[in-house]
Enzyme design. Structure first.
Site, PDB file in Angstrom:
ATOM      1  N   THR A 151       0.817  -1.206   0.000  1.00 21.23           N
ATOM      2  CA  THR A 151       0.000   0.000   0.000  1.00 21.23           C
ATOM      3  C   THR A 151       0.854   1.262   0.000  1.00 21.23           C
ATOM      4  OG1 THR A 151      -1.462   1.267   1.447  1.00 21.23           O
ATOM      5  CG2 THR A 151      -0.104  -0.354   2.525  1.00 21.23           C
ATOM      6  N   ASP A 152       0.261   2.355  -0.473  1.00 16.48           N
ATOM      7  CA  ASP A 152       0.966   3.648  -0.398  1.00 16.48           C
ATOM      8  C   ASP A 152       1.034   4.166   1.041  1.00 16.48           C
ATOM      9  OD1 ASP A 152      -1.733   4.316  -0.060  1.00 16.48           O
ATOM     10  OD2 ASP A 152      -1.784   5.841  -1.632  1.00 16.48           O
ATOM     11  N   GLU A 153       0.254   3.548   1.941  1.00 21.69           N
ATOM     12  CA  GLU A 153       0.198   4.067   3.317  1.00 21.69           C
ATOM     13  C   GLU A 153       1.520   3.890   4.055  1.00 21.69           C
ATOM     14  OE1 GLU A 153      -3.480   3.333   5.392  1.00 21.69           O
ATOM     15  OE2 GLU A 153      -4.551   2.996   3.517  1.00 21.69           O
TER      16      GLU A 153
ATOM     17  N   TYR B  12      -1.784  -0.626  10.981  1.00 23.48           N
ATOM     18  CA  TYR B  12      -1.916  -1.277   9.667  1.00 23.48           C
ATOM     19  C   TYR B  12      -0.723  -0.952   8.777  1.00 23.48           C
ATOM     20  CZ  TYR B  12      -3.243  -1.733   4.753  1.00 23.48           C
ATOM     21  OH  TYR B  12      -3.236  -2.016   3.408  1.00 23.48           O
TER      22      TYR B  12
ATOM     23  N   LYS C  21       2.347  -3.350   7.324  1.00 22.58           N
ATOM     24  CA  LYS C  21       2.623  -3.525   5.890  1.00 22.58           C
ATOM     25  C   LYS C  21       4.067  -3.103   5.585  1.00 22.58           C
ATOM     26  CE  LYS C  21       0.271  -4.661   2.971  1.00 22.58           C
ATOM     27  NZ  LYS C  21      -0.064  -6.018   2.415  1.00 22.58           N
TER      28      LYS C  21
HETATM   29  P1  NAD Z   1      -9.360  -7.638   2.244  1.00 23.87           P
HETATM   30  O1  NAD Z   1      -9.341  -7.374   3.717  1.00 23.87           O
HETATM   31  O2  NAD Z   1     -10.595  -7.371   1.467  1.00 23.87           O
HETATM   32  O3  NAD Z   1      -8.969  -9.177   1.978  1.00 23.87           O
HETATM   33  C1  NAD Z   1      -7.945  -9.811   2.669  1.00 23.87           C
HETATM   34  C2  NAD Z   1      -8.083 -11.308   2.399  1.00 23.87           C
HETATM   35  O4  NAD Z   1      -6.988 -11.984   3.066  1.00 23.87           O
HETATM   36  C3  NAD Z   1      -9.379 -11.930   2.962  1.00 23.87           C
HETATM   37  O5  NAD Z   1      -9.936 -12.792   1.995  1.00 23.87           O
HETATM   38  C4  NAD Z   1      -8.917 -12.694   4.186  1.00 23.87           C
HETATM   39  O6  NAD Z   1      -9.739 -13.833   4.481  1.00 23.87           O
HETATM   40  C5  NAD Z   1      -7.510 -13.101   3.778  1.00 23.87           C
HETATM   41  N1  NAD Z   1      -6.635 -13.339   4.939  1.00 23.87           N
HETATM   42  C6  NAD Z   1      -6.483 -12.541   6.033  1.00 23.87           C
HETATM   43  N2  NAD Z   1      -5.607 -13.100   6.876  1.00 23.87           N
HETATM   44  C7  NAD Z   1      -5.172 -14.253   6.298  1.00 23.87           C
HETATM   45  C8  NAD Z   1      -4.246 -15.262   6.687  1.00 23.87           C
HETATM   46  N3  NAD Z   1      -3.584 -15.192   7.839  1.00 23.87           N
HETATM   47  N4  NAD Z   1      -4.042 -16.293   5.849  1.00 23.87           N
HETATM   48  C9  NAD Z   1      -4.705 -16.373   4.663  1.00 23.87           C
HETATM   49  N5  NAD Z   1      -5.608 -15.458   4.268  1.00 23.87           N
HETATM   50  C10 NAD Z   1      -5.831 -14.411   5.065  1.00 23.87           C
HETATM   51  O7  NAD Z   1      -8.110  -6.823   1.677  1.00 23.87           O
HETATM   52  P2  NAD Z   1      -7.936  -6.099   0.270  1.00 23.87           P
HETATM   53  O8  NAD Z   1      -8.487  -4.733   0.363  1.00 23.87           O
HETATM   54  O9  NAD Z   1      -8.382  -7.002  -0.802  1.00 23.87           O
HETATM   55  O10 NAD Z   1      -6.354  -5.956   0.216  1.00 23.87           O
HETATM   56  C11 NAD Z   1      -5.555  -6.983  -0.349  1.00 23.87           C
HETATM   57  C12 NAD Z   1      -4.094  -6.570  -0.252  1.00 23.87           C
HETATM   58  O11 NAD Z   1      -3.898  -5.340  -0.958  1.00 23.87           O
HETATM   59  C13 NAD Z   1      -3.627  -6.314   1.176  1.00 23.87           C
HETATM   60  O12 NAD Z   1      -2.324  -6.807   1.312  1.00 23.87           O
HETATM   61  C14 NAD Z   1      -3.638  -4.798   1.303  1.00 23.87           C
HETATM   62  O13 NAD Z   1      -2.678  -4.350   2.229  1.00 23.87           O
HETATM   63  C15 NAD Z   1      -3.290  -4.388  -0.110  1.00 23.87           C
HETATM   64  N6  NAD Z   1      -3.810  -3.078  -0.548  1.00 23.87           N
HETATM   65  C16 NAD Z   1      -5.127  -2.769  -0.375  1.00 23.87           C
HETATM   66  C17 NAD Z   1      -5.605  -1.531  -0.851  1.00 23.87           C
HETATM   67  C18 NAD Z   1      -7.063  -1.167  -0.734  1.00 23.87           C
HETATM   68  O14 NAD Z   1      -7.427  -0.042  -1.062  1.00 23.87           O
HETATM   69  N7  NAD Z   1      -7.945  -2.067  -0.319  1.00 23.87           N
HETATM   70  C19 NAD Z   1      -4.731  -0.635  -1.463  1.00 23.87           C
HETATM   71  C20 NAD Z   1      -3.382  -0.997  -1.617  1.00 23.87           C
HETATM   72  C21 NAD Z   1      -2.938  -2.216  -1.162  1.00 23.87           C
HETATM   73  P1  TYD Z   2     -10.679   3.810   4.177  1.00 19.24           P
HETATM   74  O1  TYD Z   2     -11.601   3.314   3.112  1.00 19.24           O
HETATM   75  O2  TYD Z   2     -10.782   3.214   5.548  1.00 19.24           O
HETATM   76  O3  TYD Z   2      -9.192   3.670   3.593  1.00 19.24           O
HETATM   77  P2  TYD Z   2      -7.769   4.194   4.229  1.00 19.24           P
HETATM   78  O4  TYD Z   2      -7.951   4.620   5.607  1.00 19.24           O
HETATM   79  O5  TYD Z   2      -6.955   2.938   4.126  1.00 19.24           O
HETATM   80  O6  TYD Z   2      -7.320   5.279   3.315  1.00 19.24           O
HETATM   81  O7  TYD Z   2     -10.866   5.369   4.334  1.00 19.24           O
HETATM   82  C1  TYD Z   2     -10.654   6.271   3.267  1.00 19.24           C
HETATM   83  C2  TYD Z   2     -10.740   7.682   3.818  1.00 19.24           C
HETATM   84  O8  TYD Z   2     -12.076   7.896   4.279  1.00 19.24           O
HETATM   85  C3  TYD Z   2      -9.838   7.927   5.023  1.00 19.24           C
HETATM   86  O9  TYD Z   2      -9.345   9.267   4.956  1.00 19.24           O
HETATM   87  C4  TYD Z   2     -10.768   7.790   6.214  1.00 19.24           C
HETATM   88  C5  TYD Z   2     -12.103   8.266   5.666  1.00 19.24           C
HETATM   89  N1  TYD Z   2     -13.292   7.624   6.268  1.00 19.24           N
HETATM   90  C6  TYD Z   2     -14.331   8.404   6.783  1.00 19.24           C
HETATM   91  O10 TYD Z   2     -14.271   9.650   6.751  1.00 19.24           O
HETATM   92  N2  TYD Z   2     -15.407   7.776   7.322  1.00 19.24           N
HETATM   93  C7  TYD Z   2     -15.499   6.425   7.401  1.00 19.24           C
HETATM   94  O11 TYD Z   2     -16.516   5.896   7.940  1.00 19.24           O
HETATM   95  C8  TYD Z   2     -14.456   5.626   6.849  1.00 19.24           C
HETATM   96  C9  TYD Z   2     -14.506   4.116   6.892  1.00 19.24           C
HETATM   97  C10 TYD Z   2     -13.363   6.277   6.286  1.00 19.24           C
END
Ligand code: NAD
Ligand code: TYD
Length: 365
Positions: free
Chosen positions: A144-146, A170, A174
């Site tokens: 992630t960019d975070e 989180y 990461k």
């Molecule tokens: P998500 O929470 O929707 O899915 C995570 C999946 O991993 C779930 O299916 C869960 O059951 C599985 N999981 C969790 N713990 C596990 C374990 N110990 N063993 C096996 N499986 C396990 O997450 P997401 O949003 O799909 O993110 C996927 C990846 O992308 C993550 O690594 C996250 O850090 C990264 N990412 C997410 C975003 C975003 O905006 N969602 C952006 C950039 C990077």
């Molecule tokens: P989120 O989807 O949780 O992603 P991240 O924190 O990983 O960027 O949140 C996106 C943005 O929205 C973040 O600045 C937090 C804000 N946010 C709210 O204002 N209200 C909410 O209920 C949630 C879940 C997020």
């Protein structure tokens, strides 16, 4: 020991997708199965609250795909699967992924994101060694960019050399996993790749995240909780574009490299919520509260809330020819359409456990 990162990949891959029942992982499995029907795709997913078999249901029981319920932290299980399936490529999505949950309970984030990633990496290294270190093997770590922390209003976007400065449990977990993956390349020559991507949105996004939470609350006539002053900025990328970027990195990325992925869609949270209100008002019949803007509530800020994220995606654009196909306008419309058409997908996710979580995060605000 040397790894020739230019070695072409074999014509058909044997892919292990961890976290393939989650949001991005399941979109990636759909994408990969459609684009590469001759590849083997094995999903390893623990099915935590965020994992959902239904996310893969549309793929039916196609022969190329196998689903295994299991934990990336279970070294024996991982080793057995790598060997049994003769895996050549790992796409590692499995993680605890929600910042608000990491604030409530960071332990699971350290366990899965740091210890779990270490276990997976080490088992993949043993597997790679047992096969005489093929230079065509790949371990792609999705991050992630975070990890880069928070930007000021005029700072340039994060690039691959921006120092890490994670601010939430989180993002810290990461960052820890990114460092391990990097170290396995430098120390052992394991052919690893890392991607750091901005906020994704689209189908199968679990209801706790900003965009699905807002759409679902509008449909239910519930308050739309905006943290702080709503001026925090995120860069949003449609999930299918992220999947295509990961595909490019698996196919053409140089081992040991990191690629930043972003949508060039910086927007303030409150502007995004207003846009969503307009879209849902336009597309959904019989909204309980109209206009849905009337449901917006500014609530107490998230602790340690990063102010701004932005990505400089020049490297992946120039080196791998990737760029996003969706704009925020087209991607949000597709997303709202999807949530309107898939009530049967999200309604069961609003379970008692989810309501407990919701109360914990939002009741004190
Ligand atoms: P998500 O929470 O929707 O899915 C995570 C999946 O991993 C779930 O299916 C869960 O059951 C599985 N999981 C969790 N713990 C596990 C374990 N110990 N063993 C096996 N499986 C396990 O997450 P997401 O949003 O799909 O993110 C996927 C990846 O992308 C993550 O690594 C996250 O850090 C990264 N990412 C997410 C975003 C975003 O905006 N969602 C952006 C950039 C990077
Ligand atoms: P989120 O989807 O949780 O992603 P991240 O924190 O990983 O960027 O949140 C996106 C943005 O929205 C973040 O600045 C937090 C804000 N946010 C709210 O204002 N209200 C909410 O209920 C949630 C879940 C997020």
């Amino acid at each position: 020991m040397s790894t020739n990162s230019e070695t072409p990949l074999p014509e058909s891959l044997r892919l292990l997708v961890t976290g393939g029942a989650g949001f991005i992982g399941s979109n990636f499995v759909h994408h990969w199965c459609a684009a590469h029907p001759r590849d083997r795709v094995v999903v390893l997913d623990a099915l935590t609250y965020a994992g959902n078999r239904d996310n893969l249901a549309a793929l039916g029981d196609r022969e190329q795909l196998r689903f295994v319920q299991g934990d990336i932290g279970d070294g024996e299980r991982v080793a057995q699967l790598l060997e049994q399936e003769a895996i050549t490529t790992v796409a590692h999505f499995a993680a605890e992924s929600h910042v608000d949950r990491s604030i409530l309970g960071p332990g699971a984030f350290i366990q899965t994101n740091v210890v779990g990633t270490f276990t997976l990496l080490e088992q993949f290294r043993q597997h790679w060694l047992a096969h005489n270190q093929p230079s065509s093997f790949r371990f792609l770590h999705v991050s992630t960019d975070e990890v880069y922390g928070s930007l000021g209003p005029d700072d340039p976007g994060f690039c691959e050399t921006t120092p890490f400065a994670p601010n939430s449990p989180y993002s810290a977990s990461k960052a820890g996993s990114d460092h391990l993956v990097r170290a396995y390349f430098h120390t052992y020559d394991l052919p690893t790749l890392i991607t750091n991507c901005s906020n994704n949105y689209g189908p199968f996004h679990f209801p706790e995240k900003l965009i699905p939470l807002m759409i679902i609350n509008m449909l239910l006539g519930k308050p739309l909780p905006v943290y702080g002053d709503g001026q925090n900025i995120r860069d949003w990328l449609y999930v299918e574009d992220h999947c295509r970027a990961i595909e490019r990195v698996i196919q053409g990325g140089r081992a040991g490299e990191t690629y930043n992925i972003g949508g060039n869609n910086e927007v303030k949270n409150i502007e995004l919520v207003n846009t969503l209100c307009d879209l849902v008002d336009e597309l959904a019949p019989d909204l309980p509260v109209r206009p849905p803007q009337n449901l917006i509530e500014f609530i107490k800020d998230r602790p340690g809330h990063d102010r701004r994220y932005a990505i400089d995606a020049t490297k992946i654009q120039q080196q791998l020819g990737w760029e996003p196909q969706e704009t925020l306008t087209t991607g949000l419309r597709k997303t709202v359409d999807w949530y309107l058409a898939h009530r049967d997908w999200w309604q069961p996710l609003l379970s008692e456990a989810y309501q407990d979580y919701y109360r914990q995060v939002y009741a004190g605000h």
